[in-house]
Motif scaffolding. Structure first.
Motif, mmCIF file in Angstrom:
data_model
loop_
_atom_site.group_PDB
_atom_site.id
_atom_site.type_symbol
_atom_site.label_atom_id
_atom_site.label_comp_id
_atom_site.label_asym_id
_atom_site.label_seq_id
_atom_site.Cartn_x
_atom_site.Cartn_y
_atom_site.Cartn_z
ATOM 1 N N GLN A 124 33.658 39.474 44.034
ATOM 2 C CA GLN A 124 35.011 39.978 43.939
ATOM 3 C C GLN A 124 35.501 41.422 45.130
ATOM 4 N N TRP A 125 34.434 41.966 45.342
ATOM 5 C CA TRP A 125 34.714 42.896 46.267
ATOM 6 C C TRP A 125 34.918 42.459 47.635
ATOM 7 N N ARG A 128 38.065 40.714 48.038
ATOM 8 C CA ARG A 128 39.378 41.844 48.242
ATOM 9 C C ARG A 128 39.182 42.315 49.786
ATOM 10 N N THR A 129 38.112 42.706 50.122
ATOM 11 C CA THR A 129 38.292 43.650 51.428
ATOM 12 C C THR A 129 38.187 42.872 52.477
ATOM 13 N N ARG A 131 39.949 40.122 52.580
ATOM 14 C CA ARG A 131 41.467 39.666 52.829
ATOM 15 C C ARG A 131 42.276 40.680 53.474
ATOM 16 N N TRP A 132 42.266 41.809 52.944
ATOM 17 C CA TRP A 132 42.896 42.926 53.799
ATOM 18 C C TRP A 132 42.551 42.961 55.026
ATOM 19 N N ASP A 199 38.917 32.227 49.736
ATOM 20 C CA ASP A 199 38.066 33.008 48.708
ATOM 21 C C ASP A 199 36.629 32.455 49.038
#
Length: 223
Positions: A124-125, A128-129, A131-132, A199
């Motif tokens: 998950q981390w 998220r990171t 992607r940004w 993902d």
């Protein structure tokens, strides 16, 4: 009487056979768990190396950019570019340290379910990171260009051609908006395919192999 003894003998034989089968199953599980766990931990150690590398790169970027923008306080474009890249370097450090912490906890966890929990948090981390970080690339290349031109050649692109920099910004904004549309606002089927692909890419092959090894152990334990 003899019939009763034969039934008792048969029952004892079945019980002995069942114990042997259970023992064999336990041995097979231990062998499978040992093999799969070794592969999973090997992959996690490589992820630790990559996380350390990310922190090192982030430190280099942070130190370099701090020195750069502090020496260009009276040149707004270069000052802003240096500060943006400085912030990006700090973000790389934070993301890398967080991955290292999760990996350390995962590597020394004893239970399969505990390792799976930390791997899920790590996945998950990373999603998220990254992607940004990926979205930021659409605009980040502009300050990189300005800083490198100034550092390597002493050429201030903004001072000589603001229109060129403006064109860069326009291209970056268009690319960013197109990516945001694909990820968040495109038709559901397309958005799902793009999201799954992103993902999956952000998870990484090493982490996916580690998760697959642990899932196999968990399935064998349930059977």
């Amino acid at each position: 009487m003899e019939s009763t003894m034969e039934l008792d003998d048969l029952k004892q034989a079945w019980q002995a056979l069942d114990r042997q089968l259970q023992q064999q199953k336990r041995i097979n599980l231990e062998l499978l768990a040992e093999t799969r766990m070794r592969k999973a931990r090997a992959g996690l150690r490589w992820l630790q190396v990559l996380a350390v590398g990310q922190v090192v790169v982030g430190l280099v970027v942070t130190i370099f950019c701090a020195r750069f923008w502090s020496s260009h306080l009276h040149e707004p474009a270069l000052l802003l570019s240096g500060i943006v890249l400085h912030a990006y370097g700090v973000a790389m450090i934070v993301a890398g340290v967080m991955e290292m912490l999760l990996l350390v906890r995962t590597d020394y966890a004893a239970q399969v379910v505990t390792i799976q929990k930390y791997l899920a948090l790590l996945r998950q981390w990373r999603i998220r990171t990254r992607r940004w970080f990926a979205l930021a690339q659409w605009l980040l290349w502009i300050p990189v260009t300005l800083v490198m031109l100034e550092y390597l050649f002493g050429f201030n692109l903004w001072a000589h051609s603001p229109a060129t920099v403006g064109g860069f910004v326009a291209v970056g904004i268009v690319g960013l908006l197109a990516t945001l549309w694909l990820v968040f606002w495109s038709p559901r089927a397309l958005r799902r395919r793009v999201g799954d692909y992103v993902d999956d890419s952000n998870t990484g092959a090493l982490l996916k192999r580690a998760q697959a090894s642990l899932d196999e152990i968990a399935r064998f334990e349930r059977e």
